[in-house]
Design a protein around this motif. Sequence first.
Motif, short mmCIF file in Angstrom:
data_model
loop_
_atom_site.label_atom_id
_atom_site.label_comp_id
_atom_site.label_asym_id
_atom_site.label_seq_id
_atom_site.Cartn_x
_atom_site.Cartn_y
_atom_site.Cartn_z
N MET A 1 0.85 -1.19 0.00
CA MET A 1 0.00 0.00 0.00
C MET A 1 0.89 1.24 0.00
N SER A 2 0.55 2.21 -0.76
CA SER A 2 1.36 3.42 -0.84
C SER A 2 0.82 4.46 0.15
N ASP A 3 1.55 5.54 0.26
CA ASP A 3 1.16 6.62 1.15
C ASP A 3 -0.03 7.36 0.53
N ILE A 4 -1.23 6.93 0.85
CA ILE A 4 -2.42 7.49 0.21
C ILE A 4 -3.19 8.44 1.10
N PHE A 5 -2.78 8.55 2.36
CA PHE A 5 -3.51 9.39 3.29
C PHE A 5 -2.76 10.69 3.52
N ALA A 6 -3.50 11.77 3.57
CA ALA A 6 -2.89 13.08 3.78
C ALA A 6 -2.71 13.31 5.27
N GLN A 7 -1.50 13.03 5.74
CA GLN A 7 -1.15 13.26 7.13
C GLN A 7 -0.27 14.50 7.22
N ASN A 8 -0.48 15.30 8.25
CA ASN A 8 0.47 16.38 8.48
C ASN A 8 1.64 15.79 9.28
N PRO A 9 2.74 16.52 9.42
CA PRO A 9 3.91 15.95 10.11
C PRO A 9 3.62 15.49 11.54
N ALA A 10 2.79 16.21 12.27
CA ALA A 10 2.46 15.81 13.64
C ALA A 10 1.65 14.51 13.65
N GLU A 11 0.75 14.34 12.69
CA GLU A 11 -0.04 13.10 12.60
C GLU A 11 0.86 11.91 12.25
N LEU A 12 1.81 12.12 11.35
CA LEU A 12 2.75 11.06 11.00
C LEU A 12 3.61 10.68 12.20
N GLU A 13 4.04 11.68 12.96
CA GLU A 13 4.84 11.42 14.17
C GLU A 13 4.02 10.58 15.17
N ALA A 27 2.57 0.38 8.02
CA ALA A 27 3.49 1.51 7.99
C ALA A 27 2.76 2.74 8.52
N ALA A 28 3.45 3.55 9.28
CA ALA A 28 2.84 4.75 9.86
C ALA A 28 2.24 5.64 8.77
N ALA A 29 2.88 5.70 7.61
CA ALA A 29 2.38 6.54 6.51
C ALA A 29 1.08 6.00 5.94
N ASN A 30 0.76 4.74 6.23
CA ASN A 30 -0.47 4.14 5.73
C ASN A 30 -1.61 4.17 6.74
N VAL A 31 -1.40 4.85 7.86
CA VAL A 31 -2.46 4.99 8.85
C VAL A 31 -3.35 6.16 8.42
N ASP A 32 -4.61 5.86 8.20
CA ASP A 32 -5.58 6.89 7.83
C ASP A 32 -5.85 7.76 9.06
N PRO A 33 -5.50 9.06 9.01
CA PRO A 33 -5.68 9.91 10.18
C PRO A 33 -7.15 10.11 10.57
N GLU A 34 -8.06 9.78 9.67
CA GLU A 34 -9.49 9.93 9.96
C GLU A 34 -10.16 8.62 10.39
N ALA A 35 -9.48 7.50 10.25
CA ALA A 35 -10.06 6.20 10.60
C ALA A 35 -10.19 6.07 12.11
N PRO A 36 -11.18 5.33 12.57
CA PRO A 36 -11.32 5.10 14.01
C PRO A 36 -10.08 4.41 14.57
N ILE A 37 -9.69 4.80 15.77
CA ILE A 37 -8.57 4.15 16.45
C ILE A 37 -9.06 2.90 17.16
N TYR A 38 -10.18 3.03 17.84
CA TYR A 38 -10.71 1.97 18.69
C TYR A 38 -11.65 1.08 17.90
N SER A 77 -9.95 9.30 16.35
CA SER A 77 -9.06 9.10 15.20
C SER A 77 -7.68 9.64 15.55
N VAL A 78 -6.71 9.28 14.73
CA VAL A 78 -5.36 9.82 14.90
C VAL A 78 -5.41 11.35 14.79
N ARG A 79 -6.21 11.86 13.87
CA ARG A 79 -6.31 13.31 13.69
C ARG A 79 -6.84 13.99 14.96
#
Length: 91
Positions: A1-13, A27-38, A77-79
């Motif tokens: 999977m490629s980096d398809i989610f728009a994360q800002n630097p803080a979200e990626l961190e 991969a951290a870059a593949n974590v959707d910042p809007e997806a539910p965490i729980y 979410s991560v965001r």
Amino acid sequence: MSDIFAQNPAELELATLMVKTLNLEIAAANVDPEAPIYGEGLGLDSIDILEVSLAISKHYGLQMKSDDQNNKVIYRSVRNLCAYIEANRTK
């Protein structure tokens, strides 16, 4: 999977911290910042959330409280979690 989610630097961190803390097979870059965490999304359970909270406390100097009435929103979410950290962090 490629980096398809728009994360800002803080979200990626934060995603990187979560992936490393929980040894997630994503991969951290593949974590959707809007997806539910729980539950669905990242699929974390209450023990995972506790581990993430401890890692956040150490990394950002931010005390996460289990009895905070806003936790459902904070951990949605991560965001959301990232926004909370950025507004309240001490380091």
